[in-house]
Design a protein around this motif. Structure first.
Motif, short mmCIF file in Angstrom:
data_model
loop_
_atom_site.label_atom_id
_atom_site.label_comp_id
_atom_site.label_asym_id
_atom_site.label_seq_id
_atom_site.Cartn_x
_atom_site.Cartn_y
_atom_site.Cartn_z
N ARG A 12 6.60 1.22 11.51
CA ARG A 12 6.80 1.28 10.06
C ARG A 12 7.92 0.33 9.63
N SER A 14 -2.06 -5.68 8.94
CA SER A 14 -0.93 -4.77 8.93
C SER A 14 0.20 -5.30 9.81
N VAL A 53 7.19 1.94 1.67
CA VAL A 53 6.48 3.22 1.60
C VAL A 53 5.73 3.35 0.27
N ARG A 76 4.67 0.92 -1.66
CA ARG A 76 3.57 -0.05 -1.68
C ARG A 76 2.36 0.46 -0.92
N ASP A 77 2.59 0.99 0.28
CA ASP A 77 1.46 1.44 1.08
C ASP A 77 0.88 2.76 0.58
N THR A 78 1.68 3.57 -0.10
CA THR A 78 1.13 4.78 -0.73
C THR A 78 0.18 4.40 -1.86
N ARG A 82 -1.67 1.90 -2.08
CA ARG A 82 -2.94 1.33 -1.60
C ARG A 82 -4.08 2.32 -1.74
N ALA A 141 2.25 7.02 5.02
CA ALA A 141 2.84 5.73 4.66
C ALA A 141 4.30 5.65 5.05
N ASP A 166 1.65 4.11 8.76
CA ASP A 166 1.09 3.00 8.00
C ASP A 166 -0.01 3.55 7.11
N TYR A 167 -0.45 2.74 6.17
CA TYR A 167 -1.61 3.12 5.36
C TYR A 167 -2.87 2.96 6.19
N ASP A 168 -3.76 3.90 6.06
CA ASP A 168 -5.07 3.84 6.70
C ASP A 168 -6.04 4.56 5.77
#
Length: 530
Positions: A280, A312, A359, A361-363, A365, A488, A492-494
């Motif tokens: 992360r 990523s 965090v 930014r990836d949330t 997504r 996130a 990571d974002y998935d």
């Protein structure tokens, strides 16, 4: 004498049903069953459609869809030992289903979990709406169906039920905990204990479930302090209820950690959890600002990755050719976890604002209109039903997958694809999946609705029980938000990590839309809708 007795028996046999002893109770039961079926006729149609959809999916894809983590889960299920790199809740389920000889039982079990998750969303919404519209049976049905349709008929969730991963079990356990928690208000202690126990089981299925006990505690406070006559006694009672929930949560968590310790000599859920948290920080870590110790400098990430298929930075820092772990024995090397733990805390301490920015930014997504190939192109491809039989990425992994599948139940490790059903299901997923903007709307409805009502909360005449409904909506909303933010923040974002939050977002939005004051009673209507 015998003729009299036989004659009475004949008359009793031919007596009309309404004149027989006990026939009144039977007719009342049949009438009650008819009314119950009529109250839920619309949802019954939705549920039949969802079950039919899963039958077609199982006909098109009778085997499981494997991912990179599937082999770890199956190996742990075969030996019934805690996995070194993942929690053991899902392998325990696989071990329980192993006597059924094959992955078809796993597909069926996960499909049933998906259906029950939708049923729980409908039941909670219908129960709350029925209390506000006791003489309008179609309104609770319509609102409950609207909340459950994104759960029962979503194409991505249908595909998740075929993946050999822990997410479907985790989502089912979280939704079960929320259902027990919100079924009664104020929450009885046994309900709080059951919710905590289910949340603890979810935590030993996926580590991101550990912080959810904080949401449950907050929900208990919100729903417990909003009742009539809130005072010192109610605050003490609410505090005891929170203690019961936390204590029940710790039972499966502590038991699993003790089991893990008996095999690996250390307390925890896995042996390399810090490595994922390090990944992360790889999205923002700047060693010129961190100034790491000499032995930590080896973990300074290099960006960007040379492979264009890797979107990523987390994945690049852990698995690409530029990964710094290649210089210290790999991500599962003997020194990797300790070095990663020290580096990640140094990075967050030196760059807290950058960490929060990444965090956030990836949330966000999760709310994008389309799905980009993130974190990698091949990872994102696994979240679609395949066109043809899919094998592992390399021959060694294919052989290992086949061996594990045969050991588990004599099944093949290759994904089976049966036409034309597979083509129908693939087309369905491509067209009918909840888009990111729709999820954003679901998450915004509770915020706007509750904020608008808080202005009127302290007005004279506002019903205390009605105010408590806001606590229920906020509990579901906080749980959904936690399931979006925690992955996130910790990994990571998935796209796969978003799906467990959808039922809770639907539940929170529907509960917010229910009026907080009951409709006026009509003469002759029942006061208790339940």
């Amino acid at each position: 004498m015998e003729r009299r007795v036989s004659g009475r028996l004949v008359l009793l046999a031919y007596r009309p049903a309404r004149d027989r002893p006990g026939s009144g109770a039977m007719l009342r039961r049949l009438s009650a069953c008819g009314r119950w079926a009529w109250r839920h006729a619309l949802f019954a149609g939705v549920l039949v459609a969802a079950a039919t959809l899963r039958i077609v999916a199982a006909a098109g894809y009778p085997s499981m869809l494997w991912t990179g983590d599937s082999a770890v889960y199956v190996r742990a299920a075969l030996t019934l030992t805690p996995a070194a790199h993942h929690p053991g809740g899902y392998p325990i389920l696989l071990w329980l289903l192993r006597p059924l000889h094959g992955f078809t039982a796993v597909v069926a079990a996960q499909a049933v979990m998906g259906l029950l998750t939708g049923v729980m969303v409908y039941a909670l919404v219908w129960r709350a709406a029925r209390a506000r519209w006791p003489h309008r049976p179609w309104l609770p049905q319509a609102l409950g169906c609207a909340a459950s349709i994104p759960v029962l008929l979503d194409g991505d969730r249908l595909q998740l039920e075929h993946l050999l991963v822990s997410d479907e079990l985790f989502a089912f356990l979280v939704m079960s905990a929320v259902t027990v928690l919100l079924w009664r208000s104020p929450v009885p202690r046994w309900s709080a204990g059951a919710a905590g126990l289910l949340a603890g089981c979810a935590a030993v299925t996926r580590i991101v479930g550990l912080p959810l006990i904080l949401v449950i505690a907050a929900g208990l406070v919100m729903t417990g302090l909003n009742g009539a006559g809130a005072g010192a006694w109610r605050r003490r009672a609410s505090g005891l209820t929170v203690i019961v929930a936390v204590g029940a949560f710790l039972v499966p968590v502590t038991a699993y950690m003790a089991w893990f310790h008996s095999h690996y000599g250390e307390w925890g859920f896995n042996r390399h959890g810090a490595v994922w948290l390090y990944g992360r920080t790889a999205a923002f870590a700047d060693c010129a600002r961190i100034k790491p110790a000499p032995d930590l400098a080896v973990l300074c990430p290099k960006r960007p990755p040379s492979d264009p298929r890797i979107a990523s930075p987390v994945y690049a820092a852990m698995f690409s050719k530029e990964s710094p772990f290649r210089r210290i024995g790999g991500i599962y090397g003997p020194r990797s976890n300790d070095l990663a733990r020290r580096f990640l805390w140094a990075a967050i301490k030196a760059q807290p604002g950058d960490y929060l920015r990444v965090v956030a930014r990836d949330t966000l997504r999760a709310f994008e209109p389309g799905r980009s190939p993130y974190p990698t192109t091949w990872t994102e491809a696994k979240y679609h039903f395949p066109k043809s039989a899919r094998r592992a990425l390399n021959s060694a992994a294919a052989v290992r997958q086949t061996e594990l599948a045969e050991a588990y139940g004599g099944a093949t490790g290759v994904t089976l694809v049966v036409q034309p059903y597979a083509r129908w299901v693939r087309a369905y997923q491509a067209r009918l999946s909840l888009p990111g903007p729709a999820l954003a709307v679901l998450m915004l409805i509770p915020v706007v609705g509750v904020a608008a009502r808080w202005r009127q909360r302290r007005r004279p005449g506002t019903e205390a029980g009605a105010r408590g409904r806001d606590g229920e909506a906020l509990t579901a909303w906080l749980m959904a938000g936690a399931l979006l933010v925690i992955p996130a923040a910790s990994a990571d974002y998935d796209p796969r990590y978003v799906l467990p939050a959808i039922p809770l977002a639907c539940l929170a939005a529907a509960l917010t839309l229910i009026p907080r004051t009951p409709a006026p009673e009509r003469p002759g209507t029942e006061a208790n809708p339940h």
